[in-house]
Design a protein around this motif. Structure first.
Motif, PDB file in Angstrom:
ATOM      1  N   ASP A 206      -7.686  -4.100  -0.613  1.00 20.54           N
ATOM      2  CA  ASP A 206      -6.265  -4.782  -1.196  1.00 20.54           C
ATOM      3  C   ASP A 206      -5.064  -3.649  -0.718  1.00 20.54           C
ATOM      4  O   ASP A 206      -5.873  -2.696  -0.660  1.00 20.54           O
ATOM      5  CB  ASP A 206      -6.364  -4.950  -2.294  1.00 20.54           C
ATOM      6  CG  ASP A 206      -4.826  -4.780  -2.715  1.00 20.54           C
ATOM      7  OD1 ASP A 206      -3.954  -4.326  -2.612  1.00 20.54           O
ATOM      8  OD2 ASP A 206      -5.002  -6.398  -3.517  1.00 20.54           O
ATOM      9  N   GLU A 207      -4.861  -3.980   0.680  1.00 27.12           N
ATOM     10  CA  GLU A 207      -4.079  -3.075   1.487  1.00 27.12           C
ATOM     11  C   GLU A 207      -3.268  -2.374   0.764  1.00 27.12           C
ATOM     12  O   GLU A 207      -2.665  -1.232   1.300  1.00 27.12           O
ATOM     13  CB  GLU A 207      -3.923  -3.683   2.676  1.00 27.12           C
ATOM     14  CG  GLU A 207      -4.449  -4.335   3.823  1.00 27.12           C
ATOM     15  CD  GLU A 207      -3.576  -5.705   4.698  1.00 27.12           C
ATOM     16  OE1 GLU A 207      -3.538  -5.633   5.963  1.00 27.12           O
ATOM     17  OE2 GLU A 207      -2.734  -6.228   4.036  1.00 27.12           O
ATOM     18  N   GLU A 208      -2.671  -2.899  -0.041  1.00 26.28           N
ATOM     19  CA  GLU A 208      -1.427  -2.418  -1.188  1.00 26.28           C
ATOM     20  C   GLU A 208      -2.643  -0.823  -1.578  1.00 26.28           C
ATOM     21  O   GLU A 208      -2.524  -0.358  -1.999  1.00 26.28           O
ATOM     22  CB  GLU A 208      -1.333  -2.773  -1.933  1.00 26.28           C
ATOM     23  CG  GLU A 208      -0.232  -2.133  -3.303  1.00 26.28           C
ATOM     24  CD  GLU A 208       0.562  -3.380  -4.363  1.00 26.28           C
ATOM     25  OE1 GLU A 208       1.465  -3.001  -5.399  1.00 26.28           O
ATOM     26  OE2 GLU A 208       0.429  -4.684  -3.756  1.00 26.28           O
ATOM     27  N   LEU A 209      -3.653  -1.698  -2.703  1.00 26.30           N
ATOM     28  CA  LEU A 209      -4.703   0.191  -3.156  1.00 26.30           C
ATOM     29  C   LEU A 209      -4.891   0.929  -2.370  1.00 26.30           C
ATOM     30  O   LEU A 209      -4.588   1.877  -2.410  1.00 26.30           O
ATOM     31  CB  LEU A 209      -5.626  -0.911  -4.263  1.00 26.30           C
ATOM     32  CG  LEU A 209      -5.062  -1.757  -5.205  1.00 26.30           C
ATOM     33  CD1 LEU A 209      -6.246  -2.450  -5.452  1.00 26.30           C
ATOM     34  CD2 LEU A 209      -4.224  -1.724  -6.257  1.00 26.30           C
ATOM     35  N   VAL A 210      -5.208   0.570  -0.935  1.00 28.69           N
ATOM     36  CA  VAL A 210      -5.576   1.744   0.171  1.00 28.69           C
ATOM     37  C   VAL A 210      -4.795   2.342   0.283  1.00 28.69           C
ATOM     38  O   VAL A 210      -4.368   3.631   0.242  1.00 28.69           O
ATOM     39  CB  VAL A 210      -5.993   0.598   1.317  1.00 28.69           C
ATOM     40  CG1 VAL A 210      -6.422   1.559   2.298  1.00 28.69           C
ATOM     41  CG2 VAL A 210      -7.071   0.062   0.800  1.00 28.69           C
ATOM     42  N   VAL A 211      -2.851   1.571   0.388  1.00 31.82           N
ATOM     43  CA  VAL A 211      -2.014   2.283   0.606  1.00 31.82           C
ATOM     44  C   VAL A 211      -1.856   3.432   0.095  1.00 31.82           C
ATOM     45  O   VAL A 211      -0.801   4.865   0.016  1.00 31.82           O
ATOM     46  CB  VAL A 211      -1.637   2.209   1.360  1.00 31.82           C
ATOM     47  CG1 VAL A 211       0.617   2.476   1.289  1.00 31.82           C
ATOM     48  CG2 VAL A 211      -1.456   1.172   2.867  1.00 31.82           C
ATOM     49  N   LEU A 212      -1.684   2.969  -1.162  1.00 32.39           N
ATOM     50  CA  LEU A 212      -1.350   4.144  -2.720  1.00 32.39           C
ATOM     51  C   LEU A 212      -1.924   5.175  -3.064  1.00 32.39           C
ATOM     52  O   LEU A 212      -1.445   6.130  -3.294  1.00 32.39           O
ATOM     53  CB  LEU A 212      -1.516   3.474  -4.047  1.00 32.39           C
ATOM     54  CG  LEU A 212      -0.184   1.650  -4.322  1.00 32.39           C
ATOM     55  CD1 LEU A 212      -0.412   0.972  -5.321  1.00 32.39           C
ATOM     56  CD2 LEU A 212       1.408   2.509  -4.130  1.00 32.39           C
TER      57      LEU A 212
ATOM     58  N   LEU B 203      -0.876   7.435   0.622  1.00 33.88           N
ATOM     59  CA  LEU B 203       0.203   7.975  -0.052  1.00 33.88           C
ATOM     60  C   LEU B 203      -0.440   8.500  -0.729  1.00 33.88           C
ATOM     61  O   LEU B 203       0.381  10.520  -0.852  1.00 33.88           O
ATOM     62  CB  LEU B 203       1.305   6.728  -0.239  1.00 33.88           C
ATOM     63  CG  LEU B 203       1.516   6.388   0.260  1.00 33.88           C
ATOM     64  CD1 LEU B 203       2.704   5.093  -0.170  1.00 33.88           C
ATOM     65  CD2 LEU B 203       2.780   6.686   1.654  1.00 33.88           C
ATOM     66  N   GLY B 204      -0.843   8.839  -1.964  1.00 38.75           N
ATOM     67  CA  GLY B 204      -0.814   9.879  -3.067  1.00 38.75           C
ATOM     68  C   GLY B 204      -1.315  11.126  -2.261  1.00 38.75           C
ATOM     69  O   GLY B 204      -0.842  12.303  -2.863  1.00 38.75           O
TER      70      GLY B 204
ATOM     71  N   VAL C 163       9.388  14.408  -2.866  1.00 38.64           N
ATOM     72  CA  VAL C 163       8.499  13.283  -1.924  1.00 38.64           C
ATOM     73  C   VAL C 163       7.094  13.389  -3.286  1.00 38.64           C
ATOM     74  O   VAL C 163       6.788  12.489  -3.177  1.00 38.64           O
ATOM     75  CB  VAL C 163       8.121  13.675  -0.698  1.00 38.64           C
ATOM     76  CG1 VAL C 163       7.307  12.417  -0.648  1.00 38.64           C
ATOM     77  CG2 VAL C 163       9.820  12.944  -0.299  1.00 38.64           C
ATOM     78  N   ALA C 164       6.321  15.063  -3.109  1.00 31.02           N
ATOM     79  CA  ALA C 164       5.691  15.273  -3.738  1.00 31.02           C
ATOM     80  C   ALA C 164       5.413  15.133  -5.225  1.00 31.02           C
ATOM     81  O   ALA C 164       4.137  14.150  -5.409  1.00 31.02           O
ATOM     82  CB  ALA C 164       5.344  16.248  -3.587  1.00 31.02           C
TER      83      ALA C 164
ATOM     84  N   ASP D 281       2.797   6.961  -6.533  1.00 29.54           N
ATOM     85  CA  ASP D 281       2.986   6.728  -5.523  1.00 29.54           C
ATOM     86  C   ASP D 281       3.061   5.275  -5.228  1.00 29.54           C
ATOM     87  O   ASP D 281       3.691   4.999  -3.998  1.00 29.54           O
ATOM     88  CB  ASP D 281       1.562   6.001  -4.485  1.00 29.54           C
ATOM     89  CG  ASP D 281       0.966   5.445  -6.176  1.00 29.54           C
ATOM     90  OD1 ASP D 281       1.684   4.638  -7.380  1.00 29.54           O
ATOM     91  OD2 ASP D 281       0.040   5.670  -6.853  1.00 29.54           O
ATOM     92  N   ASP D 282       3.745   4.059  -5.864  1.00 30.03           N
ATOM     93  CA  ASP D 282       3.694   3.028  -6.111  1.00 30.03           C
ATOM     94  C   ASP D 282       6.078   2.522  -5.335  1.00 30.03           C
ATOM     95  O   ASP D 282       6.636   2.783  -4.701  1.00 30.03           O
ATOM     96  CB  ASP D 282       4.293   2.510  -6.990  1.00 30.03           C
ATOM     97  CG  ASP D 282       4.007   2.309  -8.421  1.00 30.03           C
ATOM     98  OD1 ASP D 282       5.038   3.625  -8.495  1.00 30.03           O
ATOM     99  OD2 ASP D 282       4.245   1.469  -9.172  1.00 30.03           O
ATOM    100  N   GLU D 283       6.407   4.159  -6.626  1.00 29.73           N
ATOM    101  CA  GLU D 283       7.744   4.172  -5.742  1.00 29.73           C
ATOM    102  C   GLU D 283       8.438   5.399  -4.398  1.00 29.73           C
ATOM    103  O   GLU D 283       8.860   4.147  -3.989  1.00 29.73           O
ATOM    104  CB  GLU D 283       8.445   5.714  -6.511  1.00 29.73           C
ATOM    105  CG  GLU D 283       8.462   4.635  -8.450  1.00 29.73           C
ATOM    106  CD  GLU D 283       9.059   6.083  -9.733  1.00 29.73           C
ATOM    107  OE1 GLU D 283       9.708   5.649 -10.287  1.00 29.73           O
ATOM    108  OE2 GLU D 283       8.637   7.449  -9.115  1.00 29.73           O
TER     109      GLU D 283
END
Length: 315
Positions: A195-201, A204-205, A228-229, A233-235
């Motif tokens: 799932d691309e969204e889960l991977v990206v979250l 980003l974390g 930013v830190a 992650d979803d924000e």
């Protein structure tokens, strides 16, 4: 979420490597310099036994230059192993590779005892591009997609240096959860496997903790790196999507599109030079993964014993 991807042609590659390794002097394993631990294939170690190994940290031009030396030291400390870093800007890698292979197998020289080398690596690690550079012509298909090469190829690099190129291969069970995410983010895993969204979250974390400044610069975020830190992650993904124009009617951010944009940026190096793991981090992840895998096998063995005992009872 556990990410796994081992399609049919990888089974064939495993068999081909097991057969070919009998006649091989040195194994070259290409690693992604952005994830040098996660991109090392544990199955390859089993298949190649104690053959001398050259670890190439490829795409070093995309990796954090402050972290690559630590990974080179980590691999060079292993017996029978030599590690070097390469990138797309290296015009003539053949001389360095030949020299490194000859260090590992000094007795293999000349036409009477030519060097026989097997190249391996995960999908989309840049192996075909390197092969073409070594051969001086386009012999291997290239592309920014996992699973381009499907068959073993033999390339003559020099009169006394033969090289076999194998298709990119993962391993049947990825036990390190973070490695699965990093492999997916790098493009080594087929798109239907995650799932691309889960991977990206997850991505980003990690970037928030270690590369917040790079995120601010790439996505022109109107906040300080320390702020930013601190974002969820979803924000952060929503803010990135808005900045990059991934907005639907009504002003809502298209999260799927935003995730795709971040993955594209990472793979192209647009976020900056980042490395998604350090040797101590990877060692810690691996220890957790091995412990969980041992527990899983123990539970499975217990279930198998219970089924066997029930079968005996019915008999």
């Amino acid at each position: 979420m556990a990410i796994q991807w081992f399609p049919g042609h990888m089974h064939l590659t495993r068999k081909a490597i097991a057969e070919r390794i009998k006649d091989i002097d040195v194994v070259i394993e290409l690693l992604d310099a952005r994830l040098p631990g996660s991109s090392a294939n544990p199955l390859l170690s089993e298949l190649t036994g104690h053959r001398p190994t050259l670890k190439i940290l490829n795409k070093q031009d995309l990796a954090d230059p402050a972290r690559t030396p630590a990974w080179l030291d980590w691999y060079n400390a292993r017996p029978g192993t030599r590690a070097i870093a390469l990138d797309a800007s290296e015009r003539a890698p053949a001389r360095r590779l030949l020299a490194a292979c000859q260090e590992l197998a000094p007795e293999r020289r000349g036409l009477a005892r030519p060097m026989r080398v097997l190249t391996c690596g995960i999908p989309n690690v840049g192996k075909s591009t390197l092969i073409n550079s070594l051969a001086g012509r386009a012999q291997a298909k290239t592309g920014d997609e996992a699973g381009i090469t499907k068959q073993e190829q033999r390339i003559v690099v020099a009169d006394d240096f033969y090289l076999w190129d194998t298709p990119g291969m993962l391993w049947p069970r990825i036990i390190v959860a973070q490695s699965g995410f990093n492999l997916a983010a790098s493009g080594a895993v087929g798109r239907n496997a995650y799932d691309e969204e889960l991977v990206v979250l997850e991505l980003l974390g990690y970037l928030q903790r270690h590369y917040a400044q790079a995120l601010v610069e790439r996505y022109k975020l109107d906040m300080a790196p320390q702020d930013v830190a601190q974002l969820h992650d979803d924000e952060l993904l929503t803010a990135i999507g808005r900045k990059r124009g991934a907005v639907m009617s009504g002003g809502r951010v298209n999260i799927q599109k935003a995730a795709e944009l971040v993955l594209t940026d990472l793979r192209a190096g647009a976020i900056g030079r980042v490395t998604l793991e350090t040797p101590p981090e990877f060692e810690a992840w691996l220890a957790v993964g091995e412990a969980q895998e041992a527990e899983r096998k123990a539970r499975k063995a217990e279930r198998d014993r219970e089924r066997k005992n029930k079968g005996r009872g019915r008999g």
